[in-house]
Scaffold this motif. Structure first.
Motif, PDB file in Angstrom:
ATOM      1  N   ARG A 156      -9.831   0.504 -13.552  1.00 11.83           N
ATOM      2  CA  ARG A 156     -10.708   1.410 -12.807  1.00 11.83           C
ATOM      3  C   ARG A 156     -11.436   0.578 -11.756  1.00 11.83           C
ATOM      4  NH1 ARG A 156     -15.779   4.934 -15.248  1.00 11.83           N
ATOM      5  NH2 ARG A 156     -16.425   5.865 -13.265  1.00 11.83           N
ATOM      6  N   VAL A 157     -11.331   0.978 -10.492  1.00 13.06           N
ATOM      7  CA  VAL A 157     -11.862   0.186  -9.388  1.00 13.06           C
ATOM      8  C   VAL A 157     -13.073   0.892  -8.781  1.00 13.06           C
ATOM      9  CG1 VAL A 157     -11.351  -0.837  -7.143  1.00 13.06           C
ATOM     10  CG2 VAL A 157      -9.587  -0.768  -8.905  1.00 13.06           C
ATOM     11  N   ASP A 158     -14.213   0.164  -8.739  1.00 18.00           N
ATOM     12  CA  ASP A 158     -15.442   0.668  -8.121  1.00 18.00           C
ATOM     13  C   ASP A 158     -15.747  -0.219  -6.917  1.00 18.00           C
ATOM     14  OD1 ASP A 158     -17.785   1.901  -7.528  1.00 18.00           O
ATOM     15  OD2 ASP A 158     -18.949   0.993  -9.151  1.00 18.00           O
ATOM     16  N   ILE A 159     -15.723   0.338  -5.715  1.00 14.72           N
ATOM     17  CA  ILE A 159     -15.876  -0.432  -4.487  1.00 14.72           C
ATOM     18  C   ILE A 159     -17.302  -0.278  -3.961  1.00 14.72           C
ATOM     19  CG2 ILE A 159     -15.010  -0.793  -2.149  1.00 14.72           C
ATOM     20  CD1 ILE A 159     -12.360   0.380  -3.043  1.00 14.72           C
ATOM     21  N   ARG A 160     -17.969  -1.424  -3.707  1.00 12.38           N
ATOM     22  CA  ARG A 160     -19.336  -1.422  -3.163  1.00 12.38           C
ATOM     23  C   ARG A 160     -19.386  -2.302  -1.914  1.00 12.38           C
ATOM     24  NH1 ARG A 160     -22.852  -0.559  -7.565  1.00 12.38           N
ATOM     25  NH2 ARG A 160     -21.806   0.803  -9.066  1.00 12.38           N
ATOM     26  N   SER A 161     -20.245  -1.913  -0.976  1.00 11.52           N
ATOM     27  CA  SER A 161     -20.484  -2.768   0.184  1.00 11.52           C
ATOM     28  C   SER A 161     -21.491  -3.843  -0.186  1.00 11.52           C
ATOM     29  CB  SER A 161     -21.001  -1.938   1.356  1.00 11.52           C
ATOM     30  OG  SER A 161     -22.283  -1.416   1.057  1.00 11.52           O
ATOM     31  N   GLN A 212      -7.345   7.042  -0.632  1.00  9.88           N
ATOM     32  CA  GLN A 212      -5.958   6.750  -0.978  1.00  9.88           C
ATOM     33  C   GLN A 212      -5.744   5.287  -1.351  1.00  9.88           C
ATOM     34  OE1 GLN A 212      -2.632   6.345   2.035  1.00  9.88           O
ATOM     35  NE2 GLN A 212      -2.178   8.391   1.262  1.00  9.88           N
ATOM     36  N   ASN A 213      -6.322   4.355  -0.583  1.00 10.95           N
ATOM     37  CA  ASN A 213      -6.100   2.932  -0.845  1.00 10.95           C
ATOM     38  C   ASN A 213      -6.676   2.532  -2.197  1.00 10.95           C
ATOM     39  OD1 ASN A 213      -5.025   0.411   0.291  1.00 10.95           O
ATOM     40  ND2 ASN A 213      -7.147  -0.281   0.190  1.00 10.95           N
ATOM     41  N   ALA A 214      -7.885   2.970  -2.502  1.00 11.75           N
ATOM     42  CA  ALA A 214      -8.501   2.649  -3.794  1.00 11.75           C
ATOM     43  C   ALA A 214      -7.746   3.308  -4.946  1.00 11.75           C
ATOM     44  CB  ALA A 214      -9.962   3.111  -3.796  1.00 11.75           C
ATOM     45  N   ARG A 215      -7.274   4.517  -4.732  1.00 10.12           N
ATOM     46  CA  ARG A 215      -6.544   5.237  -5.779  1.00 10.12           C
ATOM     47  C   ARG A 215      -5.221   4.542  -6.106  1.00 10.12           C
ATOM     48  NH1 ARG A 215      -7.306   9.733  -3.649  1.00 10.12           N
ATOM     49  NH2 ARG A 215      -5.383   9.946  -2.435  1.00 10.12           N
ATOM     50  N   LEU A 216      -4.504   4.106  -5.076  1.00 10.11           N
ATOM     51  CA  LEU A 216      -3.240   3.406  -5.309  1.00 10.11           C
ATOM     52  C   LEU A 216      -3.475   2.048  -5.971  1.00 10.11           C
ATOM     53  CD1 LEU A 216      -1.289   4.187  -2.014  1.00 10.11           C
ATOM     54  CD2 LEU A 216      -0.782   5.041  -4.301  1.00 10.11           C
ATOM     55  N   ALA A 217      -4.550   1.350  -5.578  1.00 14.73           N
ATOM     56  CA  ALA A 217      -4.858   0.059  -6.191  1.00 14.73           C
ATOM     57  C   ALA A 217      -5.169   0.220  -7.674  1.00 14.73           C
ATOM     58  CB  ALA A 217      -6.036  -0.589  -5.469  1.00 14.73           C
ATOM     59  N   VAL A 266     -15.004  -9.986  -6.876  1.00 14.28           N
ATOM     60  CA  VAL A 266     -14.603  -8.961  -7.845  1.00 14.28           C
ATOM     61  C   VAL A 266     -15.238  -9.292  -9.186  1.00 14.28           C
ATOM     62  CG1 VAL A 266     -12.695  -7.834  -9.039  1.00 14.28           C
ATOM     63  CG2 VAL A 266     -12.403  -8.587  -6.680  1.00 14.28           C
ATOM     64  N   LEU A 267     -15.968  -8.348  -9.755  1.00 10.95           N
ATOM     65  CA  LEU A 267     -16.592  -8.513 -11.069  1.00 10.95           C
ATOM     66  C   LEU A 267     -15.838  -7.640 -12.060  1.00 10.95           C
ATOM     67  CD1 LEU A 267     -20.266  -8.145  -9.809  1.00 10.95           C
ATOM     68  CD2 LEU A 267     -18.966 -10.257 -10.104  1.00 10.95           C
ATOM     69  N   VAL A 268     -15.341  -8.226 -13.138  1.00 12.28           N
ATOM     70  CA  VAL A 268     -14.478  -7.496 -14.060  1.00 12.28           C
ATOM     71  C   VAL A 268     -15.162  -7.314 -15.400  1.00 12.28           C
ATOM     72  CG1 VAL A 268     -12.361  -8.279 -12.952  1.00 12.28           C
ATOM     73  CG2 VAL A 268     -13.328  -9.639 -14.777  1.00 12.28           C
ATOM     74  N   ASP A 269     -14.905  -6.165 -16.002  1.00  9.96           N
ATOM     75  CA  ASP A 269     -15.342  -5.861 -17.367  1.00  9.96           C
ATOM     76  C   ASP A 269     -14.083  -5.668 -18.190  1.00  9.96           C
ATOM     77  OD1 ASP A 269     -16.376  -4.958 -19.724  1.00  9.96           O
ATOM     78  OD2 ASP A 269     -17.484  -3.254 -18.889  1.00  9.96           O
ATOM     79  N   PRO A 295      -6.993 -10.573 -13.564  1.00 12.75           N
ATOM     80  CA  PRO A 295      -7.327  -9.229 -13.056  1.00 12.75           C
ATOM     81  C   PRO A 295      -8.115  -9.255 -11.759  1.00 12.75           C
ATOM     82  CG  PRO A 295      -7.751  -9.391 -15.417  1.00 12.75           C
ATOM     83  CD  PRO A 295      -7.454 -10.777 -14.946  1.00 12.75           C
ATOM     84  N   ALA A 296      -9.077 -10.186 -11.624  1.00 20.82           N
ATOM     85  CA  ALA A 296      -9.915 -10.206 -10.418  1.00 20.82           C
ATOM     86  C   ALA A 296      -9.070 -10.447  -9.171  1.00 20.82           C
ATOM     87  CB  ALA A 296     -10.993 -11.279 -10.561  1.00 20.82           C
ATOM     88  N   ARG A 297      -8.197 -11.433  -9.232  1.00 20.25           N
ATOM     89  CA  ARG A 297      -7.359 -11.723  -8.074  1.00 20.25           C
ATOM     90  C   ARG A 297      -6.362 -10.594  -7.810  1.00 20.25           C
ATOM     91  NH1 ARG A 297      -7.736 -16.893  -6.198  1.00 20.25           N
ATOM     92  NH2 ARG A 297      -8.848 -18.396  -7.502  1.00 20.25           N
ATOM     93  N   PHE A 298      -5.814 -10.012  -8.872  1.00 19.89           N
ATOM     94  CA  PHE A 298      -4.833  -8.938  -8.714  1.00 19.89           C
ATOM     95  C   PHE A 298      -5.475  -7.719  -8.061  1.00 19.89           C
ATOM     96  CE2 PHE A 298      -1.646  -5.975 -11.010  1.00 19.89           C
ATOM     97  CZ  PHE A 298      -0.858  -5.935  -9.874  1.00 19.89           C
ATOM     98  N   VAL A 299      -6.695  -7.361  -8.514  1.00 18.24           N
ATOM     99  CA  VAL A 299      -7.390  -6.214  -7.922  1.00 18.24           C
ATOM    100  C   VAL A 299      -7.719  -6.483  -6.463  1.00 18.24           C
ATOM    101  CG1 VAL A 299      -9.509  -4.850  -8.002  1.00 18.24           C
ATOM    102  CG2 VAL A 299      -8.299  -5.375 -10.119  1.00 18.24           C
ATOM    103  N   ALA A 300      -8.143  -7.722  -6.151  1.00 19.16           N
ATOM    104  CA  ALA A 300      -8.468  -8.058  -4.765  1.00 19.16           C
ATOM    105  C   ALA A 300      -7.246  -7.935  -3.871  1.00 19.16           C
ATOM    106  CB  ALA A 300      -9.040  -9.475  -4.705  1.00 19.16           C
ATOM    107  N   LYS A 301      -6.110  -8.421  -4.345  1.00 16.01           N
ATOM    108  CA  LYS A 301      -4.881  -8.309  -3.564  1.00 16.01           C
ATOM    109  C   LYS A 301      -4.426  -6.855  -3.435  1.00 16.01           C
ATOM    110  CE  LYS A 301      -3.960 -12.746  -2.868  1.00 16.01           C
ATOM    111  NZ  LYS A 301      -3.866 -13.336  -1.530  1.00 16.01           N
TER     112      LYS A 301
END
Length: 488
Positions: free
Chosen positions: A352-357, A340-345, A313-316, A297-303
């Protein structure tokens, strides 16, 4: 009857693709309807036609009164319906006995030949209308049978008519499909005589033939277009695992290879992007990101967040939630316009994707840490540049084996700068760490680190830091490259 009629029926059957027997039965029904138009015709009758000579006979059915009354009662019971206005049961005004019921009581019914000498003009016209009606019904049934099993198939049609409610698309002669407004892509125009591709969404029977609904918004359209352009997908060597689409704007597809040596992304992109360019052209410029599918999942979400670069990427797994840390300058690109990019990912991965700087995430870690990383055994020390130490923590400790980081256990907080107040703690000059000392996947767990001490060691020789035996040393983790195949 002339044998020419029989030959004409067989020729019509070949031309229309209808079974000859259906036309012969239709001709018998037409002759019976014509006979009923004759004055003094029998109440109950049937027509028998010789399939070889085309000779026909009209047979009157002589039914006993008791049997007739019984059959009428059965017909009324079966034909009783509810009046929609009053809610009361009502019976058909003129019940007609089904001819199939006569076969059950054939031994009780008498017969006699009542074939008329000739039919009049009105009777002949009636026969013609019945035959034409049966031919149209047979054609509608054939068209429905042809398209009922083609739901999800890609079709090409020509626009015949377009208005604010729907667009009429001709698939072939006498077969038309409906492209409703709800299945059209915003911003697309469908001009008369324009050739378009769509997928069949629904097929249902109707009195005017099969009702075929086609769609330009369905994600299946992208799958079928790639199958048309990419031979590897058509042959089953490459599979489109999932599609996330916002019609008219952007799409992401996850591809996986089932054959060794076949690059799924390269196969879909094609030489110099020729294959994906054809799909983009058919979709009127809609952007497409091609992502390699990954079981992790971590690699898939990153891609999936391509074209943004991801640090970690930290996964639960229980909540199916992924926290993605990206460089500060990549935050807006990772989120995309209006998210849009986060929603499509998120749609593509099912997480569920939570993006942080990096800055925001480091501040949160400094305040109350991060539960997922504590469980992973990573050192909790915050370096002077605001990032977390990528080393593995010692067993039973929150920190790695560096003396400076171990000293943090005696103060409140995890910042190394708090030890001496000037932000340049001696222990921050870290030595290289053996690869086996790092726990977990660096792609999923450790961010890129470049400490002050390491920068100084590149400029001038530095004495090696003494480390106790068995104490892990620091090794910077590799940066994650999240860019998959992206359409030009």
């Amino acid at each position: 009857m002339s044998r020419e009629i029989l030959e004409a029926m067989h020729a019509l059957a070949r031309e229309k693709g209808i079974e000859p027997e259906k036309l012969m039965v239709a001709l018998e029904d037409a002759l019976l309807s014509a006979y009923k138009k004759q004055p003094g015709s029998a109440k109950y009758a049937r027509v028998e036609m010789d399939r070889e000579t085309a000779d026909f006979r009209v047979i009157e059915l002589i039914i006993p009164e008791r049997l007739e009354a019984h059959l009428i009662v059965e017909t009324i019971d079966e034909g009783t319906v509810v009046d929609p206005e009053t809610g009361e049961l009502r019976e058909p005004e003129e019940p007609e006995i089904d001819p199939a019921k006569f076969e059950q009581y054939r031994d009780q019914i008498g017969e006699q030949d009542v074939t008329p000498d000739d039919f009049g003009r009105i009777a002949a016209q009636t026969a013609k209308q019945v035959i034409l009606q049966r031919i149209r019904e047979a054609e509608r049934d054939m068209m429905y049978e042809e398209y009922r099993d083609r739901v999800g198939e890609l079709i090409t049609g020509i626009v015949q008519q377009s208005d604010s409610r729907y667009t009429l698309v001709q698939l072939r002669e006498r077969v038309e499909a409906l492209l409703p407004k709800s299945e059209q892509v915003d911003g697309e125009r469908y001009d008369h005589s324009q050739r378009i591709k769509a997928v069949i969404k629904e097929v249902s029977p109707s009195t005017k033939g099969p009702s075929i609904i086609v769609s330009r918004r369905d994600p299946e359209l992208i799958k079928k277009l790639f199958e048309l352009e990419v031979p590897e997908i058509a042959d089953g060597l490459v599979e489109i695992a999932n599609v996330a689409r916002e019609p008219g704007y952007r799409s992401k597809i996850a591809v996986v290879s089932h054959a060794d040596g076949v690059d799924p992304v390269g196969a879909c992109v094609g030489p110099r992007g020729s294959r994906v360019r054809m799909v983009v052209s058919e979709l009127r410029g809609e952007k497409i990101d091609i992502i390699p599918f990954n079981e992790e999942p971590a690699r898939f979400v990153a891609k999936a967040l391509s074209p943004a670069r991801v640090r970690e990427v930290l996964v639960d797994d229980e909540a199916k939630q992924a926290t993605v840390i990206v460089p500060d300058d990549q935050l807006s690109l990772a989120i995309g316009r209006e998210g849009q990019n986060a929603r499509l990912a998120a749609r593509l991965t099912g997480w569920r994707v939570d993006i942080r700087s990096e800055t925001e995430f480091a501040a949160e870690e400094a305040e109350h840490g991060y539960e997922e990383e504590e469980v992973s055994g990573r050192c909790a020390a915050i370096l002077s540049n605001g990032r977390r130490c990528p080393n593995a923590a010692l067993p039973g400790s929150r920190y790695c084996g560096l003396e400076t980081h171990q000293a943090l256990a005696g103060i409140t907080g995890d910042r190394v700068a708090d030890l001496n107040g000037d932000g340049a703690a001696p222990g921050e000059a870290l030595s290289p760490l053996a690869p086996e000392a790092v726990q977990g996947d660096p792609v999923a767990k450790a961010p890129q680190e470049a400490t002050v001490g390491q920068a100084a060691s590149a400029a001038a020789p530095q004495p090696a830091t003494e480390v106790a035996p068995g104490v892990p040393q620091e090794l910077p983790a590799a940066e994650v490259e999240s860019a998959g195949g992206q359409a030009p």
